[in-house]
Design an enzyme around this catalytic site. Structure first.
Site, PDB file in Angstrom:
ATOM      1  N   ASP A 142       0.824  -1.202   0.000  1.00 16.70           N
ATOM      2  CA  ASP A 142       0.000   0.000   0.000  1.00 16.70           C
ATOM      3  C   ASP A 142       0.859   1.253   0.000  1.00 16.70           C
ATOM      4  O   ASP A 142       1.531   1.550   0.984  1.00 16.70           O
ATOM      5  CB  ASP A 142      -0.901  -0.027   1.240  1.00 16.70           C
ATOM      6  CG  ASP A 142      -1.885   1.123   1.283  1.00 16.70           C
ATOM      7  OD1 ASP A 142      -2.024   1.824   0.271  1.00 16.70           O
ATOM      8  OD2 ASP A 142      -2.512   1.309   2.335  1.00 16.70           O
ATOM      9  N   ASP A 162      -1.702   6.094  -7.114  1.00 18.67           N
ATOM     10  CA  ASP A 162      -1.959   5.085  -6.084  1.00 18.67           C
ATOM     11  C   ASP A 162      -2.158   3.711  -6.703  1.00 18.67           C
ATOM     12  O   ASP A 162      -3.197   3.427  -7.296  1.00 18.67           O
ATOM     13  CB  ASP A 162      -3.194   5.472  -5.275  1.00 18.67           C
ATOM     14  CG  ASP A 162      -3.530   4.432  -4.214  1.00 18.67           C
ATOM     15  OD1 ASP A 162      -2.592   3.829  -3.657  1.00 18.67           O
ATOM     16  OD2 ASP A 162      -4.719   4.212  -3.952  1.00 18.67           O
TER      17      ASP A 162
END
Length: 443
Positions: A103, A292
Site C-alpha cells: 500500500d 496510487d
C-alpha cells in the site's frame, strides 16, 4: 555482522512512537507479491473496494546503501479479474508467513495479532490467514510500556494495537529487525472476510513506513519502482536505483503531502486537448493528482470526467451505451478497441506525459461486451476541491519510479513481463530483476 542502527520517531494516531531499527547488511531481498482479487470478482465489489480505499486516503493524510530490494509481483490488474497486490513476508523465529497488502497510501506495517478482537477468521481471496503471536517468536521485543497505535479511516474502518519489533524475512537471503504494528482490534471492512489479508505493508512517505525504515537504516536508497503486468500477470516491485530502462518522463511531487500527489496540467484525447476549467487541477494544500497502485480504476472529477468521456465516445457515435451495476458504462464492440478508440494522454508539470491506450482504459466484460474504466470520483480534498486519483488502470504496463530522495515520480511504457536492471550501491554492479508470476495461491 555489519548492522545499521538508527532511532526514529513517528506520530501515529496522535501517539509519538520512538523506535530503533536494525537491519541485516546482506544484499538484495525479495518480497513475494500476489494479487488480491484472484479469480473473477463482480464489478460492484471492485468499485466498493475502491470507494473504501478512497475514504482511507482522504482520512489518513496526517499520519550508505546496499543493493536493491526486489518485490516479486503476481496477479493481474484487469478490472474483471483482480484488485490490490499483496506480499508474503516471513515474521518471527521460527519464521511464519503472513500476507500483507502492498500500500503506497499508508505509512506503517501492521499484522493481525493473536489477541485481536474482530479480526477476520478466513479470507475469500484464496490465502490462509495467520494471527501473529509475539510470545511464540524468540526474536520478538516488546517494551515494558506498550506503545499503542490507533488509526481511523474515512470509510469507518479502524485498526488499533501496539508496536512490536521482530525479525522480518523479505526473501530467503535477507532479513532484519523492524518495528511494526500488532493489530489488537479491527473494525469496519478490516474485520470482514471478503477482502481479508493478514495486514498492510505501508509504502508511504512518513518516517514510520517500510521504505523510510529501510532507508533510515542506511541499507537502501529511498527509491522504489513497480511494473504491473495486466497482460500476462505478475510484475516487479523493486527498491533501489533503476538504471535500465531509462526513465525520462519525470514530474515533481507536490510538497508536504501525505500521499504521492503530482501536478496535472492538461488531458489530451485523440490528439486534442480537452477544454477544462482553469483551476480544476490546482495543487494547493491537500490537492493535486494522487498516484496510487492500491486503487484499481482511475477517478476523475465530474467536471473532467464528462468532457473526457464525451471526447472518447465521439469517435463511435453509433454505440449504444448501457450501465452495468449502476456505475460502469458498457457497450457492444466486436472490433479492435485500439483501432476504434482514441489514446488518452495526461500532461504533468515539467512536460511529463503519461499515455493510456484504449486497451488499458477499456476492459472486456465478456465476449464482445466492453466497459470503460474511467470513473467519476466525487472525491473532495480537505479544502473542498475535486480530486483526481490514478490507479492500476493507468499505471499497468508501465515502469513507475518513486524517487523520494529527489521528490519526483517518473514512468515509461514497458513490457512488465521482461526484466529491469537495478544498481547495487554496495558493489557498484548492476543486478537484473525479473518478474515473478504466481499462478496459484496457497490455500
Amino acid at each position: 555482522m555489519d548492522l545499521g542502527k538508527t532511532t526514529r520517531g513517528a506520530v501515529l494516531g496522535g501517539i509519538l512512537v520512538l523506535f530503533t531499527l536494525v537491519l541485516d547488511a546482506s544484499g538484495d531481498f525479495v518480497f513475494p507479491v500476489h494479487h488480491k482479487f484472484k479469480g473473477q470478482r463482480s464489478l460492484s465489489a471492485l468499485k466498493s473496494h475502491d470507494a473504501r480505499r478512497h475514504g482511507r486516503i482522504l482520512a489518513s493524510a496526517g499520519s550508505g546503501s546496499t543493493s536493491a530490494v526486489d518485490l516479486e509481483i503476481g496477479g493481474n490488474g484487469h478490472p474483471t479479474d483482480t484488485g490490490l497486490y499483496f506480499a508474503k513476508l516471513g515474521i518471527g523465529a521460527p519464521s511464519t508467513d503472513y500476507f500483507v497488502q502492498v500500500d503506497t497510501g499508508s505509512d506503517i506495517l501492521w499484522v493481525n495479532c493473536i489477541d485481536c478482537t474482530n479480526c477476520p477468521k478466513k479470507s475469500d481471496i484464496g490465502v490462509k490467514l495467520t494471527l501473529y503471536d509475539p510470545k511464540s517468536s524468540s526474536t520478538s521485543q516488546l517494551p515494558t510500556l506498550l506503545c499503542e497505535y490507533d488509526v481511523s479511516y474515512g470509510d469507518g474502518s479502524a485498526t488499533a494495537g501496539y508496536f512490536v519489533k521482530d525479525n522480518i524475512e523479505f526473501d530467503e537471503r535477507t532479513n532484519g529487525s523492524m518495528v511494526f504494528g500488532c493489530g489488537a482490534k479491527q473494525s469496519g471492512q478490516l474485520g470482514k472476510s471478503s477482502e481479508a489479508l493478514d495486514g498492510i505493508l505501508g509504502f508511504g512517505q512518513a518516517n514510520s513506513s517500510v521504505i523510510s525504515q529501510l532507508a533510515a537504516s542506511g541499507k537502501v536508497r529511498k527509491q522504489f519502482a513497480h511494473c504491473l503486468d495486466n497482460v500476462n500477470g505478475g510484475g516487479i516491485f523493486a527498491i533501489g536505483e533503476v538504471v535500465q530502462p531509462k526513465v525520462k518522463n519525470t514530474t515533481p511531487l507536490v510538497p508536504r503531502q501525505a500521499h504521492y500527489n503530482v501536478a496535472m496540467e492538461a488531458i489530451e484525447v485523440g490528439g486534442d486537448v480537452v477544454q477544462l476549467p482553469t483551476d480544476v487541477f490546482d495543487t494547493g494544500d491537500k490537492e493535486g493528482t494522487i498516484i496510487d497502485s492500491g486503487t484499481t480504476l482511475a477517478y476523475l472529477p465530474e467536471e473532467v470526467y464528462q468532457p473526457v468521456m464525451s471526447k472518447i465516445f465521439a469517435s463511435q457515435p453509433d454505440l449504444k451505451l448501457h450501465t452495468v451495476d449502476e456505475q460502469f458504462k458498457c457497450f457492444q464492440y466486436s472490433k479492435s478497441v485500439d483501432d476504434g478508440f482514441p489514446v488518452v494522454k495526461f500532461h504533468f508539470k515539467n512536460s511529463a506525459a503519461m499515455t493510456v491506450y484504449p486497451h488499458d482504459y477499456l476492459f472486456q466484460l465478456k465476449d464482445d461486451i466492453w466497459c470503460s474504466g474511467w470513473q467519476s470520483s466525487g472525491m473532495k480534498s480537505g479544502s473542498g476541491d475535486s480530486m483526481t486519483l490514478l490507479g492500476d488502470l493507468v499505471l499497468s504496463n508501465k515502469l513507475v519510479i518513486y524517487d523520494l530522495e529527489n521528490q519526483e515520480i517518473g514512468w515509461i511504457d514497458y513490457n512488465c513481463s521482461s526484466s529491469i536492471k537495478v544498481r547495487d550501491e554496495k558493489s557498484g554492479g548492476i543486478e537484473t530483476i525479473v518478474p515473478t508470476i504466481f499462478l496459484q495461491l496457497p490455500l
